[in-house]
Write a protein that holds these residues in place. Structure first.
Motif, PDB file in Angstrom:
ATOM      1  N   ASP A  77     -12.539   1.785  -9.345  1.00  0.00           N
ATOM      2  CA  ASP A  77     -11.583   2.159 -10.381  1.00  0.00           C
ATOM      3  C   ASP A  77     -11.955   3.527 -10.945  1.00  0.00           C
ATOM      4  N   GLU A  78     -10.951   4.177 -11.522  1.00  0.00           N
ATOM      5  CA  GLU A  78     -11.166   5.403 -12.302  1.00  0.00           C
ATOM      6  C   GLU A  78     -11.714   6.546 -11.464  1.00  0.00           C
ATOM      7  N   GLN A 272       2.666   2.164  -8.037  1.00  0.00           N
ATOM      8  CA  GLN A 272       1.481   1.685  -8.737  1.00  0.00           C
ATOM      9  C   GLN A 272       0.191   2.273  -8.165  1.00  0.00           C
ATOM     10  N   SER A 273       0.090   2.372  -6.858  1.00  0.00           N
ATOM     11  CA  SER A 273      -1.086   2.970  -6.233  1.00  0.00           C
ATOM     12  C   SER A 273      -1.222   4.426  -6.651  1.00  0.00           C
ATOM     13  N   LYS A 276      -2.407   4.565 -10.305  1.00  0.00           N
ATOM     14  CA  LYS A 276      -3.794   4.167 -10.535  1.00  0.00           C
ATOM     15  C   LYS A 276      -4.788   5.209 -10.041  1.00  0.00           C
ATOM     16  N   SER A 303      -6.128  -0.412  -4.020  1.00  0.00           N
ATOM     17  CA  SER A 303      -5.672   0.713  -4.846  1.00  0.00           C
ATOM     18  C   SER A 303      -4.485   0.347  -5.729  1.00  0.00           C
ATOM     19  N   ASN A 304      -4.052  -0.905  -5.707  1.00  0.00           N
ATOM     20  CA  ASN A 304      -2.845  -1.256  -6.469  1.00  0.00           C
ATOM     21  C   ASN A 304      -3.113  -2.041  -7.750  1.00  0.00           C
ATOM     22  N   ASP A 305      -3.664  -3.201  -7.866  1.00  0.00           N
ATOM     23  CA  ASP A 305      -4.489  -3.928  -6.920  1.00  0.00           C
ATOM     24  C   ASP A 305      -3.874  -5.263  -6.524  1.00  0.00           C
TER      25      ASP A 305
END
Length: 430
Positions: A77-78, A272-273, A276, A303-305
């Protein structure tokens, strides 16, 4: 088998009314929808099913994804796309074996089925094991081996072609195959040209990550003097092309979009991917007016998740309305078409994504007794903006049940969860 579904509510978005549905009988004969009418005579020996409780829709088409990335869900994440790929995904993917891919794919297919998806696009590796999972799950998919030229692995394109030939139109036609050059930043222009040529010779599509980040375009332009799309067009890649399935396309100019339109390409939006990973928000005003076939994908579960197409559609619709500051800029019917009819056409399944006579019997039965459909003011609106996967009761692909009353039929989900959990622990530890 012949089945008659009686008193089913179906979408009729062309009516122009608030409800935009009608009640019909649906005759499914074998793998196809044979007849839809206010009343259908029951053929001798047909199974008759009361569908009055359900909204029946075509299954969703998830037009871009990497199924076995369920194994890597939540590991990064991030971080930006390049860090996500090079520091987290690629090192762990190098550790995967065929059984990892098989069980990771089954988990993805189960998640998709339970949220109303019947057709999947897939680009990954060890695709024979993915094809095995798709066949057993009973769903429909277009599968490609993601290939790169910059990893110096010899014979990768030849292996990809062997897979294309080996699996195309298998599983009673539920499996189609394609070529999958990964992206402009992992594959040389010459390697991408060869993929297009082989796809053209074999009559299959090309799946391709394209214009996903600003960095991708900046680096390619510095090296070749033009954006990837413009450069490939100038080199003639898009002349008499196979069907191109271009994933992401976040950073597009009007000229880029015109090139894809004229090439008969499809663009897969993965809102969404892209959000993010901080890849950006597409120019939806440009894309909606482009004439390009637009469809929807979740990307991979790392990556969506999640792989919930209804959630993906909802986020995409909100972005389209908010970023263009036009609440009427995209209709409910057009949004649904992106996730059904448009996706089927993009993946080479021209009879998929529509509820009509002669179409594939890929059906989702939504429980209208679910509270998200109450009060029943506008069923189309409720489906898009208030329902969730909990309302998916049963799913049929090619005339056969793959889930019935929330029970998966082709996937032993308890075994899959166990296998994925233990394999994911190994991969997470590096």
């Amino acid at each position: 088998m012949i089945r008659v579904f009686t008193s089913a509510r179906i979408l009729d978005t062309g009516r122009g009314t608030d409800d935009a549905t009608r009640v019909v009988d649906i005759l499914v004969d074998g793998m196809k929808i044979s007849h839809i009418a206010d009343h259908v005579d029951r053929p001798m020996g047909a199974s008759v099913i009361d569908a009055s409780r359900y909204l029946v829709t075509p299954g969703f088409v998830n037009a871009h994804g990497h199924l076995a990335m369920t194994l890597l869900r939540g590991l990064a994440d991030e971080v930006s796309l390049d860090v996500w790929l090079h520091d987290y995904m690629f090192p762990r993917e190098a550790l995967m074996n065929g059984d990892d891919i098989y069980y990771g794919s089954l988990l993805a297919l189960a998640e998709g089925i339970m949220s109303g998806t019947t057709t999947f696009a897939e680009m990954y590796f060890l695709e024979d094991d993915v094809a095995r999972a798709v066949d057993e799950a009973g769903v429909r998919a277009n599968l490609s081996t993601g290939t790169a030229s910059l990893d110096n692995e010899r014979g990768k394109l030849e292996k990809s072609e062997e897979f294309v030939v080996r699996w195309n139109n298998k599983a009673d036609g539920r499996i189609r195959t394609s070529f999958g050059p990964h992206a402009p930043y992992t594959a040389s222009p010459e390697f991408i040209r060869e993929n297009f040529e082989r796809a053209r010779d074999l009559g299959v599509i090309v799946q391709f990550h394209l214009h996903e980040t600003a960095k991708e375009i900046e680096e390619f332009t510095a090296a070749y003097g033009a954006s990837p799309i413009s450069y490939y067009a100038d080199q003639g890649y898009f002349k008499n092309p196979p069907r191109l399935l271009a994933a992401h396309c976040v950073h597009m100019t009007a000229h880029d979009t015109e090139i894809l339109r004229d090439a008969g390409a499809s663009i897969v939006l993965n809102a969404q991917s892209n959000l993010k990973l901080g890849s950006g928000i597409a120019d939806y005003r440009l894309l909606l007016g482009s004439g390009v076939n637009l469809c929807v994908g979740t990307d991979g579960a790392a990556s969506n998740d999640n792989l919930d197409m209804l959630e993906e559609l909802r986020v995409l619709g909100l972005l389209m309305k908010g970023s263009t500051m036009d609440a009427s800029g995209i209709s409910n019917a057009s949004l649904l078409a992106m996730a059904t009819t448009n996706g089927g056409r993009a993946l080479g399944f021209d009879d998929v994504g529509t509820l009509s006579e002669g179409a594939a019997a890929d059906l989702v039965f939504w429980d209208l007794e679910d509270e998200s459909f109450c009060p029943r003011n506008n069923v189309v609106s409720h489906l898009l903006w208030s329902a969730n996967s909990r309302a998916v009761d049963s799913v049929m692909v090619a005339g056969s049940w793959v889930m019935e009353h929330r029970q998966l039929l082709g996937i032993d989900i308890d075994k899959v969860r166990f296998e994925v959990a233990r394999r994911a622990r190994r991969l997470a530890s590096g």
